[in-house]
Design an enzyme around this catalytic site. Structure first.
Site, PDB file in Angstrom:
ATOM      1  N   LYS A  44       0.832  -1.214   0.000  1.00 37.79           N
ATOM      2  CA  LYS A  44       0.000   0.000   0.000  1.00 37.79           C
ATOM      3  C   LYS A  44       0.866   1.263   0.000  1.00 37.79           C
ATOM      4  O   LYS A  44       0.628   2.188  -0.768  1.00 37.79           O
ATOM      5  CB  LYS A  44      -0.926   0.031   1.241  1.00 37.79           C
ATOM      6  CG  LYS A  44      -1.890  -1.141   1.331  1.00 37.79           C
ATOM      7  CD  LYS A  44      -2.885  -0.972   2.489  1.00 37.79           C
ATOM      8  CE  LYS A  44      -2.218  -0.976   3.856  1.00 37.79           C
ATOM      9  NZ  LYS A  44      -1.618  -2.263   4.249  1.00 37.79           N
ATOM     10  N   ARG A  79      -9.287   1.218   9.070  1.00 32.56           N
ATOM     11  CA  ARG A  79      -8.972  -0.172   9.390  1.00 32.56           C
ATOM     12  C   ARG A  79     -10.084  -0.839  10.192  1.00 32.56           C
ATOM     13  O   ARG A  79      -9.979  -2.011  10.519  1.00 32.56           O
ATOM     14  CB  ARG A  79      -7.701  -0.216  10.224  1.00 32.56           C
ATOM     15  CG  ARG A  79      -6.420  -0.509   9.419  1.00 32.56           C
ATOM     16  CD  ARG A  79      -5.280  -0.427  10.390  1.00 32.56           C
ATOM     17  NE  ARG A  79      -4.117  -1.172  10.070  1.00 32.56           N
ATOM     18  CZ  ARG A  79      -3.009  -0.670   9.543  1.00 32.56           C
ATOM     19  NH1 ARG A  79      -2.961   0.586   9.168  1.00 32.56           N
ATOM     20  NH2 ARG A  79      -1.940  -1.420   9.387  1.00 32.56           N
ATOM     21  N   ARG A  98      11.917  -6.468   4.596  1.00 29.85           N
ATOM     22  CA  ARG A  98      11.968  -5.079   4.136  1.00 29.85           C
ATOM     23  C   ARG A  98      12.809  -4.176   5.049  1.00 29.85           C
ATOM     24  O   ARG A  98      12.913  -4.403   6.252  1.00 29.85           O
ATOM     25  CB  ARG A  98      10.562  -4.512   3.921  1.00 29.85           C
ATOM     26  CG  ARG A  98       9.738  -4.282   5.137  1.00 29.85           C
ATOM     27  CD  ARG A  98       8.324  -3.841   4.731  1.00 29.85           C
ATOM     28  NE  ARG A  98       7.499  -3.600   5.893  1.00 29.85           N
ATOM     29  CZ  ARG A  98       6.223  -3.263   5.850  1.00 29.85           C
ATOM     30  NH1 ARG A  98       5.608  -3.130   4.687  1.00 29.85           N
ATOM     31  NH2 ARG A  98       5.545  -3.057   6.958  1.00 29.85           N
ATOM     32  N   ARG A 123      11.564  -1.553  10.630  1.00 27.25           N
ATOM     33  CA  ARG A 123      10.498  -1.205  11.565  1.00 27.25           C
ATOM     34  C   ARG A 123      10.498  -2.171  12.745  1.00 27.25           C
ATOM     35  O   ARG A 123      10.690  -3.374  12.566  1.00 27.25           O
ATOM     36  CB  ARG A 123       9.142  -1.266  10.852  1.00 27.25           C
ATOM     37  CG  ARG A 123       8.860  -0.022  10.048  1.00 27.25           C
ATOM     38  CD  ARG A 123       7.623  -0.143   9.214  1.00 27.25           C
ATOM     39  NE  ARG A 123       6.456  -0.672   9.919  1.00 27.25           N
ATOM     40  CZ  ARG A 123       5.241  -0.691   9.415  1.00 27.25           C
ATOM     41  NH1 ARG A 123       5.024  -0.195   8.209  1.00 27.25           N
ATOM     42  NH2 ARG A 123       4.228  -1.186  10.088  1.00 27.25           N
ATOM     43  N   ARG A 130      -0.377  -8.777  13.415  1.00 26.37           N
ATOM     44  CA  ARG A 130      -0.936  -7.715  12.565  1.00 26.37           C
ATOM     45  C   ARG A 130      -1.869  -8.321  11.515  1.00 26.37           C
ATOM     46  O   ARG A 130      -2.901  -7.743  11.172  1.00 26.37           O
ATOM     47  CB  ARG A 130       0.196  -6.916  11.906  1.00 26.37           C
ATOM     48  CG  ARG A 130       0.921  -6.022  12.911  1.00 26.37           C
ATOM     49  CD  ARG A 130       2.295  -5.582  12.438  1.00 26.37           C
ATOM     50  NE  ARG A 130       2.270  -4.783  11.243  1.00 26.37           N
ATOM     51  CZ  ARG A 130       3.330  -4.606  10.448  1.00 26.37           C
ATOM     52  NH1 ARG A 130       4.488  -5.165  10.746  1.00 26.37           N
ATOM     53  NH2 ARG A 130       3.229  -3.850   9.385  1.00 26.37           N
TER      54      ARG A 130
HETATM   55  P1  AMP Z   1       1.060   0.403   9.073  1.00 25.05           P
HETATM   56  O1  AMP Z   1       2.291   1.214   8.849  1.00 25.05           O
HETATM   57  O2  AMP Z   1      -0.121   0.907   8.289  1.00 25.05           O
HETATM   58  O3  AMP Z   1       1.292  -1.070   8.868  1.00 25.05           O
HETATM   59  O4  AMP Z   1       0.658   0.587  10.625  1.00 25.05           O
HETATM   60  C1  AMP Z   1       1.534   0.194  11.659  1.00 25.05           C
HETATM   61  C2  AMP Z   1       0.775   0.069  12.959  1.00 25.05           C
HETATM   62  O5  AMP Z   1       0.207   1.327  13.323  1.00 25.05           O
HETATM   63  C3  AMP Z   1      -0.422  -0.897  12.939  1.00 25.05           C
HETATM   64  O6  AMP Z   1      -0.040  -2.244  13.175  1.00 25.05           O
HETATM   65  C4  AMP Z   1      -1.286  -0.326  14.069  1.00 25.05           C
HETATM   66  O7  AMP Z   1      -0.765  -0.669  15.344  1.00 25.05           O
HETATM   67  C5  AMP Z   1      -1.100   1.166  13.896  1.00 25.05           C
HETATM   68  N1  AMP Z   1      -2.072   1.747  12.943  1.00 25.05           N
HETATM   69  C6  AMP Z   1      -1.820   2.329  11.734  1.00 25.05           C
HETATM   70  N2  AMP Z   1      -2.932   2.765  11.149  1.00 25.05           N
HETATM   71  C7  AMP Z   1      -3.955   2.442  11.995  1.00 25.05           C
HETATM   72  C8  AMP Z   1      -5.379   2.599  11.940  1.00 25.05           C
HETATM   73  N3  AMP Z   1      -5.991   3.177  10.887  1.00 25.05           N
HETATM   74  N4  AMP Z   1      -6.102   2.149  13.005  1.00 25.05           N
HETATM   75  C9  AMP Z   1      -5.521   1.578  14.066  1.00 25.05           C
HETATM   76  N5  AMP Z   1      -4.187   1.364  14.176  1.00 25.05           N
HETATM   77  C10 AMP Z   1      -3.408   1.792  13.147  1.00 25.05           C
END
Ligand code: AMP
Length: 216
Positions: A13, A88, A127, A161, A172
């Site tokens: 994404k 989400r 990554r 990360r 996740r």
């Molecule tokens: P991402 O970089 O999108 O994979 O997000 C990393 C982490 O941030 C996720 O595993 C969640 O803990 C938190 N996070 C990111 N976006 C959201 C969202 N829209 N709602 C809830 N938690 C989020």
């Protein structure tokens, strides 16, 4: 045009959002990036979110909805938004509808990037990014041309990360299937969903997304 990119962690994404941002003059809004910035800055919000992120759990809806509302006000210049990693949950999707309505806008298209779980675990644990410019790499399919040197800025430090370990990735993915996948039905009921095969290479996925948007 406001576009939601849906898909499990590691589906690509962020990579696709960055490309679309340049190609279509859209503004990328990534709640994951915003939360990581808050954690790095040591803000109160970062403290609240950081532990949940490390455990692979979602942070509370109210936190991310607040972040999106703020950045929509700041990002008014583009031709629309690419929502990357938001919404989400159904609650977040409803809040997004309300936020956009108040601007006289709506979600125009939802692109679901499909990848199976085992491939995702391998992808995510492979990554890494350049610590200086943020360029993304992957041990599986995109390594720097000169080992240890960033193609874009020549930086030699790379970072991973904290939540990209196999154990956290599995959590996740669980959160994705339980809380985020139901959004596909939410948007299908509005006839807004296009699915693309996220197992294809980056260029092919980009072309498929382009076609989905042009047909929208
Ligand atoms: P991402 O970089 O999108 O994979 O997000 C990393 C982490 O941030 C996720 O595993 C969640 O803990 C938190 N996070 C990111 N976006 C959201 C969202 N829209 N709602 C809830 N938690 C989020």
């Amino acid at each position: 045009m406001n576009l939601v990119l849906l898909g499990p962690p590691g589906a690509g994404k962020g990579t696709q959002a960055k490309r679309l941002q340049d190609l279509r003059n859209l503004v990328q809004l990534s709640t994951g990036d915003m939360l990581r910035a808050a954690v790095a800055a040591g803000t109160e919000l970062g403290r609240q979110a950081g532990e949940l992120m490390e455990q692979g759990q979602l942070v509370p809806d109210a936190l991310v909805i607040g972040l999106i509302a703020e950045s929509m006000d700041e990002g008014e210049g583009g031709a629309g938004f690419i929502l990357d990693g938001f919404p989400r949950t159904i609650g977040q999707a409803e809040a997004l509808d309300t936020l956009l309505q108040s601007r006289g806008e709506k979600v125009d298209r939802v692109v679901v990037i499909e990848v199976d779980d085992d491939a995702l675990v391998a992808r995510i644990t492979g990554r890494f990014t350049c610590a200086a410019c943020g360029e993304g790499y992957n041990e599986l399919f995109k390594t720097p041309k000169v080992k240890g040197v960033c193609d874009v800025c020549g930086g030699t430090k790379f970072s991973r990360r904290a939540d990209d370990t196999e154990e956290v990735v599995r959590k996740r993915l669980k959160a994705y299937h339980a809380q985020t996948e139901p959004l596909i039905g939410y948007y299908k009921a509005q006839d807004k969903v296009s699915a693309v095969d996220g197992m294809a290479d980056i260029e092919t996925v980009q072309k498929e997304i382009d076609q989905a948007l042009d047909g929208a």
